[in-house]
Design a protein around this motif. Structure first.
Motif, PDB file in Angstrom:
ATOM      1  N   LYS A  91       0.840  -1.190   0.000  1.00  0.00           N
ATOM      2  CA  LYS A  91       0.000   0.000   0.000  1.00  0.00           C
ATOM      3  C   LYS A  91       0.877   1.241   0.000  1.00  0.00           C
ATOM      4  CE  LYS A  91      -3.739   0.003   2.524  1.00  0.00           C
ATOM      5  NZ  LYS A  91      -4.663   0.070   3.694  1.00  0.00           N
ATOM      6  N   LEU A  92       0.453   2.249  -0.745  1.00  0.00           N
ATOM      7  CA  LEU A  92       1.107   3.553  -0.741  1.00  0.00           C
ATOM      8  C   LEU A  92       0.242   4.518   0.053  1.00  0.00           C
ATOM      9  CD1 LEU A  92       2.001   3.804  -4.543  1.00  0.00           C
ATOM     10  CD2 LEU A  92       3.483   2.984  -2.710  1.00  0.00           C
ATOM     11  N   VAL A  93       0.866   5.330   0.902  1.00  0.00           N
ATOM     12  CA  VAL A  93       0.122   6.297   1.713  1.00  0.00           C
ATOM     13  C   VAL A  93       0.764   7.674   1.536  1.00  0.00           C
ATOM     14  CG1 VAL A  93      -0.657   6.938   4.019  1.00  0.00           C
ATOM     15  CG2 VAL A  93      -0.481   4.515   3.397  1.00  0.00           C
ATOM     16  N   PHE A  94      -0.055   8.665   1.196  1.00  0.00           N
ATOM     17  CA  PHE A  94       0.422  10.027   1.007  1.00  0.00           C
ATOM     18  C   PHE A  94      -0.476  10.991   1.797  1.00  0.00           C
ATOM     19  CE2 PHE A  94       0.782   7.808  -3.160  1.00  0.00           C
ATOM     20  CZ  PHE A  94       2.157   7.606  -3.163  1.00  0.00           C
ATOM     21  N   ILE A  95       0.089  12.107   2.187  1.00  0.00           N
ATOM     22  CA  ILE A  95      -0.687  13.200   2.793  1.00  0.00           C
ATOM     23  C   ILE A  95      -0.598  14.404   1.864  1.00  0.00           C
ATOM     24  CG2 ILE A  95      -1.004  14.703   4.793  1.00  0.00           C
ATOM     25  CD1 ILE A  95      -1.537  11.774   5.387  1.00  0.00           C
ATOM     26  N   ALA A  96      -1.776  14.902   1.450  1.00  0.00           N
ATOM     27  CA  ALA A  96      -1.796  16.052   0.540  1.00  0.00           C
ATOM     28  C   ALA A  96      -1.267  17.298   1.248  1.00  0.00           C
ATOM     29  CB  ALA A  96      -3.218  16.287   0.041  1.00  0.00           C
ATOM     30  N   ASP A  97      -0.406  18.025   0.559  1.00  0.00           N
ATOM     31  CA  ASP A  97       0.182  19.266   1.080  1.00  0.00           C
ATOM     32  C   ASP A  97      -0.656  20.453   0.604  1.00  0.00           C
ATOM     33  OD1 ASP A  97       1.910  21.013   2.249  1.00  0.00           O
ATOM     34  OD2 ASP A  97       3.708  20.210   1.298  1.00  0.00           O
ATOM     35  N   LYS A  98      -0.298  21.640   1.083  1.00  0.00           N
ATOM     36  CA  LYS A  98      -1.014  22.847   0.665  1.00  0.00           C
ATOM     37  C   LYS A  98      -0.964  23.026  -0.844  1.00  0.00           C
ATOM     38  CE  LYS A  98      -0.446  25.572   4.909  1.00  0.00           C
ATOM     39  NZ  LYS A  98       0.152  26.815   5.501  1.00  0.00           N
ATOM     40  N   LYS A  99       0.178  22.717  -1.433  1.00  0.00           N
ATOM     41  CA  LYS A  99       0.317  22.894  -2.888  1.00  0.00           C
ATOM     42  C   LYS A  99      -0.552  21.920  -3.667  1.00  0.00           C
ATOM     43  CE  LYS A  99       4.408  19.924  -3.331  1.00  0.00           C
ATOM     44  NZ  LYS A  99       3.680  18.813  -3.964  1.00  0.00           N
ATOM     45  N   ASP A 100      -1.011  20.854  -3.006  1.00  0.00           N
ATOM     46  CA  ASP A 100      -1.862  19.868  -3.674  1.00  0.00           C
ATOM     47  C   ASP A 100      -3.342  20.215  -3.602  1.00  0.00           C
ATOM     48  OD1 ASP A 100       0.429  18.207  -4.168  1.00  0.00           O
ATOM     49  OD2 ASP A 100       0.315  17.527  -2.084  1.00  0.00           O
ATOM     50  N   ALA A 101      -3.685  21.188  -2.798  1.00  0.00           N
ATOM     51  CA  ALA A 101      -5.094  21.568  -2.656  1.00  0.00           C
ATOM     52  C   ALA A 101      -5.640  22.034  -4.007  1.00  0.00           C
ATOM     53  CB  ALA A 101      -5.247  22.676  -1.614  1.00  0.00           C
ATOM     54  N   GLY A 102      -6.801  21.501  -4.377  1.00  0.00           N
ATOM     55  CA  GLY A 102      -7.420  21.866  -5.648  1.00  0.00           C
ATOM     56  C   GLY A 102      -6.990  21.010  -6.821  1.00  0.00           C
ATOM     57  N   VAL A 103      -6.055  20.087  -6.602  1.00  0.00           N
ATOM     58  CA  VAL A 103      -5.554  19.209  -7.665  1.00  0.00           C
ATOM     59  C   VAL A 103      -6.401  17.937  -7.715  1.00  0.00           C
ATOM     60  CG1 VAL A 103      -3.585  17.857  -8.479  1.00  0.00           C
ATOM     61  CG2 VAL A 103      -3.212  20.102  -7.439  1.00  0.00           C
ATOM     62  N   LYS A 104      -6.778  17.519  -8.915  1.00  0.00           N
ATOM     63  CA  LYS A 104      -7.511  16.252  -9.038  1.00  0.00           C
ATOM     64  C   LYS A 104      -6.598  15.108  -8.597  1.00  0.00           C
ATOM     65  CE  LYS A 104     -10.680  17.376 -12.831  1.00  0.00           C
ATOM     66  NZ  LYS A 104     -11.088  17.023 -14.207  1.00  0.00           N
ATOM     67  N   ILE A 105      -7.197  14.127  -7.930  1.00  0.00           N
ATOM     68  CA  ILE A 105      -6.392  13.030  -7.409  1.00  0.00           C
ATOM     69  C   ILE A 105      -5.705  12.253  -8.531  1.00  0.00           C
ATOM     70  CG2 ILE A 105      -8.329  11.385  -7.326  1.00  0.00           C
ATOM     71  CD1 ILE A 105      -6.998  10.316  -4.708  1.00  0.00           C
ATOM     72  N   SER A 106      -6.341  12.154  -9.700  1.00  0.00           N
ATOM     73  CA  SER A 106      -5.713  11.447 -10.825  1.00  0.00           C
ATOM     74  C   SER A 106      -4.425  12.147 -11.251  1.00  0.00           C
ATOM     75  CB  SER A 106      -6.679  11.354 -12.010  1.00  0.00           C
ATOM     76  OG  SER A 106      -7.084  12.649 -12.422  1.00  0.00           O
TER      77      SER A 106
END
Length: 295
Positions: free
Chosen positions: A3-18
């Protein structure tokens, strides 16, 4: 853990998960679609569609586990595991073993042995070869445990981010070090042999002579490219074919195969970025040649 686990950062806000998975985490579009269809991509514990827009702090989990099958018969053949983590397996292939089943060799291959190993160790994996060796070449073979791992390690291979070292014993006396930068291709589609020829694919072989006598030389080789038969073609072309190489040189009464061993791999792991360096013991038949040089 597959399994891969990531935490979205501020720069990732608004980015589609794909887009996050493809461009930030380097997962292929094909793999993302496959895992999405199976509900294996979760955000904050819930399966999401690929148009989901990330928020800072979102926990993204990608379960790489998939049910896969492969038409390779598991066989209880001993294998020497040199390195293993959650993504890859590296084994020391003995000489005279085919890597993957073919019409001429449907069983008794390294892949048959690895499939059995996965079953015995309760690993839900199929055999995905990252590199291959000729039947008579011994040494390190890397197998990826998932589509994700295969993509990642293949990318590293393509970008020359995996250092590949070989030990060879060649005919005649050479000394020092050097680089052979000569293109290789087949003279015809039917030809098994490769040749140095204009218009071929670029092939670069770096070498350092470790020991030498009048009859033969022990060479440490680092491949910058990985063309079929590259080492054998290059050294034959410069007048020092590998001892025992009947395709590009001649038979030897000292060894009954080409004296070539995939000796060392240096790379960084996929998840932690940890630097790994592993070696495979030099087989007895090549060690005898080295002893002969030292007499």
């Amino acid at each position: 853990m597959n399994k891969l686990v990531f935490i979205a950062d501020k720069k990732d806000a608004g980015v589609k998960i794909s887009n996050f998975l493809k461009y930030e985490k380097d997962l292929s579009t094909r793999l993302i679609k496959k895992l999405s269809r199976k509900g294996n991509i979760l955000v904050n514990g819930k399966s999401v569609k690929m148009d989901y827009t990330l928020d800072a702090g979102d926990k993204i989990e990608v379960d790489l586990t998939t049910e896969e099958s492969q038409d390779i018969l598991p066989e209880d053949i001993p294998i020497e595991v040199v390195y293993e983590d959650s993504d890859i397996l590296i084994v020391n292939k003995p000489p005279f073993m085919v890597v993957h089943p073919t019409k001429g060799h449907p069983t008794g291959t390294l892949s048959n042995a690895v499939m059995n190993y996965f079953i015995k160790t309760n690993q839900n994996s199929i055999v995905r070869l990252v590199n291959r060796l000729d039947r008579d070449t011994s040494g390190l073979v890397m197998i990826a445990k998932s589509q994700f791992a295969h993509q990642q390690m293949a990318n590293k291979m393509d970008k020359n981010e995996i250092d590949k070292y070989y030990i060879a014993v060649v005919e005649g006396y050479i000394d020092g070090s050097g680089t052979i930068d000569l293109p290789i291709d087949r003279p015809s589609l039917e030809s098994i042999k490769r040749e140095v020829m204009e218009g071929g694919q670029r092939a670069v072989t770096h070498y350092e002579v470790l020991k030498a006598s009048n009859d033969m030389s022990l060479v440490l080789i680092k491949l910058e490219t990985g063309k079929t038969h590259q080492i054998r073609v290059h050294f034959s072309h410069i007048g020092h074919p590998l001892i025992g190489d009947t395709l590009y040189g001649r038979e030897s009464n000292l060894i009954n195969r080409q004296a070539l061993h995939a000796y060392k791999l240096k790379f960084t792991t996929i998840r932690e970025g940890k630097e790994i360096e592993i070696t495979a013991d030099i087989p007895e038949d090549i060690q005898k040649l080295i002893d002969y040089i030292e007499k």
